[in-house]
Design an enzyme around this catalytic site. Structure first.
Site, PDB file in Angstrom:
ATOM      1  N   SER A 204      37.434  24.540  44.445  1.00  0.00           N
ATOM      2  CA  SER A 204      38.232  25.685  43.707  1.00  0.00           C
ATOM      3  C   SER A 204      39.341  25.002  42.559  1.00  0.00           C
ATOM      4  CB  SER A 204      38.687  26.639  44.508  1.00  0.00           C
ATOM      5  OG  SER A 204      38.048  27.187  45.401  1.00  0.00           O
TER       6      SER A 204
ATOM      7  N   ARG B  74      39.002  24.614  38.352  1.00  0.00           N
ATOM      8  CA  ARG B  74      40.251  25.406  37.541  1.00  0.00           C
ATOM      9  C   ARG B  74      40.702  24.070  36.627  1.00  0.00           C
ATOM     10  NH1 ARG B  74      38.837  28.332  41.694  1.00  0.00           N
ATOM     11  NH2 ARG B  74      39.671  30.644  41.622  1.00  0.00           N
TER      12      ARG B  74
ATOM     13  N   GLY C 226      28.556  29.514  41.771  1.00  0.00           N
ATOM     14  CA  GLY C 226      29.182  30.924  41.564  1.00  0.00           C
ATOM     15  C   GLY C 226      30.329  30.783  40.885  1.00  0.00           C
TER      16      GLY C 226
ATOM     17  N   ASP D 234      34.925  30.673  53.207  1.00  0.00           N
ATOM     18  CA  ASP D 234      33.731  29.524  53.193  1.00  0.00           C
ATOM     19  C   ASP D 234      33.544  28.935  54.523  1.00  0.00           C
ATOM     20  OD1 ASP D 234      33.285  30.256  50.412  1.00  0.00           O
ATOM     21  OD2 ASP D 234      34.654  28.895  49.731  1.00  0.00           O
TER      22      ASP D 234
ATOM     23  N   LYS E  67      26.918  35.290  49.491  1.00  0.00           N
ATOM     24  CA  LYS E  67      27.263  33.867  49.226  1.00  0.00           C
ATOM     25  C   LYS E  67      26.240  32.915  48.657  1.00  0.00           C
ATOM     26  CE  LYS E  67      31.815  34.138  49.958  1.00  0.00           C
ATOM     27  NZ  LYS E  67      32.665  34.069  48.589  1.00  0.00           N
TER      28      LYS E  67
HETATM   29  C1  S3P Z   1      36.080  30.608  45.280  1.00  0.00           C
HETATM   30  C2  S3P Z   1      36.238  32.091  45.730  1.00  0.00           C
HETATM   31  C3  S3P Z   1      35.554  32.304  46.977  1.00  0.00           C
HETATM   32  C4  S3P Z   1      34.779  31.093  47.606  1.00  0.00           C
HETATM   33  C5  S3P Z   1      34.159  30.363  46.551  1.00  0.00           C
HETATM   34  C6  S3P Z   1      35.192  29.652  45.702  1.00  0.00           C
HETATM   35  C7  S3P Z   1      37.140  30.376  44.159  1.00  0.00           C
HETATM   36  O1  S3P Z   1      34.617  33.252  46.233  1.00  0.00           O
HETATM   37  O2  S3P Z   1      33.756  31.824  48.344  1.00  0.00           O
HETATM   38  O3  S3P Z   1      33.326  29.261  47.344  1.00  0.00           O
HETATM   39  O4  S3P Z   1      37.178  28.925  43.788  1.00  0.00           O
HETATM   40  O5  S3P Z   1      37.587  31.300  43.503  1.00  0.00           O
HETATM   41  P1  S3P Z   1      34.705  34.985  46.248  1.00  0.00           P
HETATM   42  O6  S3P Z   1      35.806  35.106  45.281  1.00  0.00           O
HETATM   43  O7  S3P Z   1      33.404  35.250  45.745  1.00  0.00           O
HETATM   44  O8  S3P Z   1      35.301  35.215  47.558  1.00  0.00           O
END
Ligand code: S3P
Length: 740
Positions: free
Chosen positions: A325, A329, A397, A618, A645
């Site tokens: 994450s 970013r 995603g 996760d 997911k």
């Molecule tokens: C993430 C948020 C989570 C997580 C994903 C990473 C992020 O998803 O499952 O692996 O970096 O903001 P969700 O916001 O859909 O819960």
């Protein structure tokens, strides 16, 4: 004013002007084209080659009655030519040029004609060859090349449109620039390299036997110095005309060159490698940009299975890759910042690389990654450029949802796609609130990717109540908020990871957090900063669970991020009776980190508190493995998000655990797992991962407590979040190998 053309005059019959006229003539065979050159021979040749219809040895005859006059002479000759042609130009004659410096020609025009000259459109085709002369004229020379036009505020728009159309008719692409900017950019990208090429050839030709150079200096010398065969007179004029900008570029280069000299003198390999690797990545990147190709083609899917053999225990002290994450970013905010952001500990997994590539595709120069180090040359909040192609985001995603917010605020259209898994994931959760903000977004059926986001839409801030606990949706809206009028406020039903808020603050952006509500306003700036990405607690999870379930295990995972919005796994494992110790707790770049020591212990089943679910979202595939090994029943509720997911993680774990003989029942929003306890074990068999990295890694660690081998199918996507998982697993005691 509107302009039409039937007669064209060209002054100076060299390669560039000659090629343009040759191309124009092919498109407009009825035009009458006259030419002038100081060299009578060139005029004769131009006529014989069919580049011009007629020539004359006085400018009056050539220019009189022309609708368009093209100046294609060495830069310093322009002023005198302008003086001479002045009396013969009609009030509607458009004058243009092809010179490599624009400031001096603009000044020549001012001196000869005065300030207010609407018919002069200065231009510079970025094309050429070391060849010169009318003989080398090539009607296709400008095909797919850029031509920079530098109109002044007084220049007539229709005159600019006319010259622009003429260039386009020979296949060129037009860019508009300010005169001063043009001269600075060209000083660095064209004038300086020519100066260096001339200088190097001259130095070497003086110092050695000529013959030696030309006998032995094949590749490098030839490549580097090709442009030293260009016209000396032309380049003499360019350096005279663009003196200050060239000197500035040369000073910068001289400074860097002397540092490189020092690195060579001191055998400073680190410094040399720094320069060379940065240069290589930048060069490779530019070649792709020049070819208008996406930086990386879509990844090819490979078939990789894991064979995990029963038994084993874990030991050792090690680090897992960087937080996914935060890595995403760091690229996004670093790219949008002003200045250079240095990232260390960056996750070199396919997901975060997909984000990195997307920003390279949008014109950001990003060096690395090299051993987790990335240098991002930020372009500012408004500096992204339209990508040459669809942005391909693979399995990620996070990339697609966060980018959706950013793209909604840009001045260009974007299409985003992904692999089969990403193409089945819901995007309306971001598209709908973005539409409320004023974005125009199209998706495939039921809000699935691809996403088409229209540029140039005015966004308005909204106050949004998240219908689900999702850091991705929260982050998407906050990033869109950077471009929206007024305030953007997001309220979440439960705390989710807060890296976006923390990092925006770290980049100097004003973000207001009040309980469950985050607010920001547009109009600020991001200022580059350095980011030390901690190890990913989600990746550490597999080893935390592995050590907890395998007898005799004792491991320490170093430098793990323990942000309070991510430590659900620690809380849940502790509730289950795991032996976890947080050592050496500290804060690094705004994120808390610790070394985590984990020893085997007997686990017990629990009702997982719902408030921990978003904090461990996760980690559930691995938690299911822990629950199966525990004494008694574990109940998970409130985790319906797991169904959307990278796969339906509830179903994938239920199916796989059933194959391994576990008593488990899936529910709408969770599962009920009967643990087999200290004396029990998983059976063996083949489990299906649905190409989901976390399902693959979870079933791999199950083998530590299995009675037979487990074959884990389709594990290639482990590379999305955890490159090196297999090697690290093997090193610390898991009996796993790959089969492809
Ligand atoms: C993430 C948020 C989570 C997580 C994903 C990473 C992020 O998803 O499952 O692996 O970096 O903001 P969700 O916001 O859909 O819960």
């Amino acid at each position: 004013m509107s302009y039409s053309i039937s007669k064209v005059a060209i002054v100076g019959l060299g390669l560039i002007g000659g090629s343009w006229v040759k191309g124009l003539r092919e498109v407009n065979p009825t035009w009458h084209i006259t030419g002038f050159d100081r060299n009578a021979d060139s005029m004769g040749k131009a006529q014989a080659l069919g580049v011009i219809d007629a020539f004359a040895d006085n400018l009056e005859q050539v220019v009189a009655g022309a609708d368009l006059v093209i100046l294609s002479v060495p830069i310093l000759a322009n002023r005198e030519i302008l003086r001479q042609i002045k009396p013969f130009l009609g009030s509607r004659t458009v004058v243009t040029d092809v010179g490599s410096v624009k400031g001096s020609v603009a000044e020549d025009i001012r001196q000869v004609f005065g300030e207010d000259q609407p018919n002069f459109v200065l231009g510079h085709p970025i094309a050429g060859s070391e060849k010169s002369g009318i003989e080398a004229a090539d009607a296709n020379l400008f095909r797919n090349h850029k031509v920079i036009l530098t109109p002044l505020t007084v220049t007539d728009d229709s005159a600019v449109a006319l010259v622009s159309d003429l260039w386009k008719s020979v296949g060129a692409k037009i860019e508009i620039m300010q005169v001063e900017h043009h001269d600075e950019v060209l000083a660095a990208t064209s004038h300086l390299p020519h100066l260096l090429a001339y200088s190097l050839v001259d130095t070497l030709a003086h110092q050695h036997e000529n013959k030696e150079i030309f006998n032995y200096a094949a590749g490098g010398f030839r490549d580097f110095t090709r442009i030293a065969a260009s016209s000396p007179k032309m380049w003499n004029d360019i350096f005279m005309a663009n003196k200050q900008a060239v000197l500035d570029a040369l000073d910068l280069f001289t400074h860097d060159l002397s540092e490189l000299r020092q690195a060579v003198a001191q055998s400073d390999s680190t410094a040399m490698m720094g320069v060379f690797t940065r240069a290589k990545v930048a060069r490779d990147h530019f070649s792709k940009i020049l070819a208008r190709r996406a930086y990386v083609e879509p990844m090819k899917s490979q078939q990789i299975n894991y064979i995990a053999r029963p038994g084993g225990s874990l030991s050792g002290t090690f680090r897992v890759p960087g937080d996914k994450s935060i890595s995403h970013r760091s690229i996004m905010l670093g790219s949008l910042a002003n200045g250079v952001t240095e990232v260390s500990g960056f996750l070199e997994g396919e997901d975060s690389l997909a984000t990195l590539q997307a920003f390279r595709d949008m014109g950001v120069v990003i060096e690395g990654p090299h051993r987790g180090r990335v240098t991002i040359h930020g372009v500012g909040l408004h500096g992204l450029q339209a990508p040459p192609n669809t942005l391909y985001l693979g399995n990620s995603g996070t990339s697609m949802r966060l980018l959706a917010g950013l793209m909604a605020g840009q001045g260009f259209d974007v299409e985003m796609t992904g692999d089969a898994s990403l193409s089945s994931r819901p995007m309306n959760r971001v598209a709908n609130p973005l539409r409320e903000m004023g974005a125009q977004i199209d998706t495939a059926e039921e809000g699935r990717p691809p996403m088409f986001i229209k540029g140039d839409k005015l966004l308005k801030g909204i106050a949004y109540q998240l219908p689900m606990a999702s850091a991705q949706v929260k982050s998407c809206l906050l990033l869109a908020g950077l471009y929206a009028q007024g305030k953007t406020t997001v309220t979440e039903p439960a705390p989710t990871r807060d890296h976006t808020e923390r990092m925006l603050k770290g980049f100097g952006y004003d973000v207001h957090v009040d309980g469950d509500t985050v607010t920001l306003e547009s109009g600020g700036q991001l200022t580059a900063t350095n980011i030390d990405v901690p190890a990913d607690i989600s990746s550490a999870t597999f080893f935390m669970v592995a050590a907890s379930i395998a007898k005799g295990s004792d491991i320490t995972i170093e430098h793990v991020g323990i942000n309070p919005t991510r430590i659900g796994i620690i809380n849940i494992l502790r509730l289950m009776g795991a032996n976890l110790e947080l050592l050496n707790e500290r804060e690094v770049g705004g994120e808390p980190v610790a070394d985590i020591r984990v020893r085997y212990s007997v686990l017990k089943g629990i009702n997982i508190p719902e408030d921990q679910v978003p904090l461990a979202i996760d980690e559930f595939p691995a938690i299911f493995i822990a629950a199966a090994c525990a004494e008694g029943k574990t109940v998970l509720t409130g985790a319906e998000e797991l169904r959307v997911k990278e796969s339906d993680r509830i179903q994938a774990m239920v199916d796989g655990l059933k194959v391994l003989g576990v008593d488990i029942e899936g529910t709408e929003d969770g599962a009920i797992i009967q643990g087999f306890g200290e004396q029990g074990a998983f059976g063996g068999g083949e489990v299906v991962t649905h190409h989901d990295h976390r399902i693959a890694m979870s079933f791999t660690i199950a083998s530590l407590r299995a009675s037979q081998s487990i074959k884990v199918l389709d594990c290639a996507n482990v590379a999305t979040s955890f490159p090196g998982f297999i090697e690290l697993s093997q090193t610390c005691g898991i009996n796993v190998s790959t089969e492809s």
